[in-house]
Motif scaffolding. Structure first.
Motif, PDB file in Angstrom:
ATOM      1  N   VAL A  51      -1.304  -9.180  -0.328  1.00 24.55           N
ATOM      2  CA  VAL A  51      -0.443  -8.003  -0.358  1.00 24.55           C
ATOM      3  C   VAL A  51      -0.110  -7.675  -1.807  1.00 24.55           C
ATOM      4  CG1 VAL A  51       1.816  -7.105   0.326  1.00 24.55           C
ATOM      5  CG2 VAL A  51       0.542  -8.575   1.891  1.00 24.55           C
ATOM      6  N   SER A  52      -0.298  -6.419  -2.187  1.00 27.11           N
ATOM      7  CA  SER A  52       0.025  -5.952  -3.537  1.00 27.11           C
ATOM      8  C   SER A  52       1.312  -5.131  -3.505  1.00 27.11           C
ATOM      9  CB  SER A  52      -1.110  -5.090  -4.084  1.00 27.11           C
ATOM     10  OG  SER A  52      -1.179  -3.865  -3.373  1.00 27.11           O
ATOM     11  N   LEU A  53       1.816  -4.801  -4.680  1.00 25.09           N
ATOM     12  CA  LEU A  53       2.990  -3.930  -4.754  1.00 25.09           C
ATOM     13  C   LEU A  53       2.672  -2.564  -4.159  1.00 25.09           C
ATOM     14  CD1 LEU A  53       4.367  -4.881  -8.289  1.00 25.09           C
ATOM     15  CD2 LEU A  53       5.109  -5.722  -6.039  1.00 25.09           C
ATOM     16  N   GLU A  58       2.984   1.357   0.500  1.00 23.42           N
ATOM     17  CA  GLU A  58       2.290   1.908   1.661  1.00 23.42           C
ATOM     18  C   GLU A  58       3.033   1.555   2.951  1.00 23.42           C
ATOM     19  OE1 GLU A  58      -1.916   1.481   4.046  1.00 23.42           O
ATOM     20  OE2 GLU A  58      -1.782   0.655   2.034  1.00 23.42           O
ATOM     21  N   TRP A  59       3.564   0.327   3.054  1.00 22.94           N
ATOM     22  CA  TRP A  59       4.300  -0.056   4.255  1.00 22.94           C
ATOM     23  C   TRP A  59       5.556   0.802   4.409  1.00 22.94           C
ATOM     24  CZ3 TRP A  59       3.743  -1.285   8.841  1.00 22.94           C
ATOM     25  CH2 TRP A  59       4.799  -1.719   9.625  1.00 22.94           C
ATOM     26  N   GLU A  60       6.194   1.156   3.300  1.00 21.21           N
ATOM     27  CA  GLU A  60       7.362   2.031   3.376  1.00 21.21           C
ATOM     28  C   GLU A  60       6.959   3.382   3.959  1.00 21.21           C
ATOM     29  OE1 GLU A  60      11.207   3.325   0.759  1.00 21.21           O
ATOM     30  OE2 GLU A  60       9.372   2.882  -0.334  1.00 21.21           O
ATOM     31  N   ARG A  71       1.433   7.121  14.810  1.00 22.97           N
ATOM     32  CA  ARG A  71       0.666   5.877  14.739  1.00 22.97           C
ATOM     33  C   ARG A  71       0.339   5.607  13.282  1.00 22.97           C
ATOM     34  NH1 ARG A  71      -4.222   5.869  13.432  1.00 22.97           N
ATOM     35  NH2 ARG A  71      -5.704   4.318  14.071  1.00 22.97           N
ATOM     36  N   THR A  72       0.263   4.318  12.920  1.00 24.40           N
ATOM     37  CA  THR A  72      -0.021   3.973  11.534  1.00 24.40           C
ATOM     38  C   THR A  72      -0.887   2.724  11.440  1.00 24.40           C
ATOM     39  OG1 THR A  72       1.010   3.694   9.363  1.00 24.40           O
ATOM     40  CG2 THR A  72       2.074   2.600  11.205  1.00 24.40           C
ATOM     41  N   GLU A  73      -1.567   2.571  10.301  1.00 23.72           N
ATOM     42  CA  GLU A  73      -2.386   1.394  10.025  1.00 23.72           C
ATOM     43  C   GLU A  73      -1.983   0.849   8.662  1.00 23.72           C
ATOM     44  OE1 GLU A  73      -6.475   2.583  10.196  1.00 23.72           O
ATOM     45  OE2 GLU A  73      -6.384   2.970  12.346  1.00 23.72           O
ATOM     46  N   LEU A 123      11.488  -5.293   4.336  1.00 23.93           N
ATOM     47  CA  LEU A 123      10.743  -4.761   3.196  1.00 23.93           C
ATOM     48  C   LEU A 123      11.565  -4.910   1.914  1.00 23.93           C
ATOM     49  CD1 LEU A 123       8.479  -3.183   1.767  1.00 23.93           C
ATOM     50  CD2 LEU A 123       9.533  -1.069   2.638  1.00 23.93           C
ATOM     51  N   ALA A 124      12.834  -4.569   1.971  1.00 27.40           N
ATOM     52  CA  ALA A 124      13.706  -4.717   0.796  1.00 27.40           C
ATOM     53  C   ALA A 124      13.796  -6.179   0.369  1.00 27.40           C
ATOM     54  CB  ALA A 124      15.096  -4.162   1.101  1.00 27.40           C
TER      55      ALA A 124
END
Length: 134
Positions: A51-53, A58-60, A71-73, A123-124
């Protein structure tokens, strides 16, 4: 290990755990070891990824999409295992172990009402942990 996200009910869960210390440096990018963890009465397993910054950013964006019921990937790029999340009732999380084995496992999860907020807090927490060890 710090959880980046977790989708869970009383029977099964899918989460991502990130090791926030000792990143792998590739050029100017830092990658942190992580695992997608699936736990259920039927199947349990772990698959590794980095996992990168940028992946955190992207997850946010994925959380924003999920809030609008899209829907998301995540993560993008096809470089490792990834998850697909469909915000249905129940939420469907599919873990893809691609490209190595090409196995996919779909897990329907009856998430609680606060799942989006809880995942934003996770996430935070990962962002804070990576910053602390940078």
């Amino acid at each position: 290990m710090v959880e980046l996200f977790r989708f869970a009910d009383t029977v099964q869960s899918v989460s991502v755990e990130v090791k926030c210390r000792e990143p792998l440096l590739l050029g100017e990018n830092r990658y942190y070891a992580a695992e997608i963890v699936v736990e259920s009465g039927f199947v349990s397993g772990r698959v590794g990824l980095r996992v990168s910054l940028d992946d955190l950013e992207e997850w946010e964006r994925c959380l924003e999409a999920l809030q609008t019921e899209e829907r998301t990937e995540w993560p993008a790029g096809g470089r490792s295992a990834w998850v697909e999340v469909v915000p249905d009732d129940p939420v469907e999380v599919t873990v893809h172990d691609s490209p190595s084995t090409q196995i996919a496992v779909r897990v329907p999860i009856d998430v609680g009402s606060e799942w989006l907020q809880e995942n934003r807090l996770r996430l935070a927490g990962v962002r804070a942990a990576v910053t602390a060890f940078s």
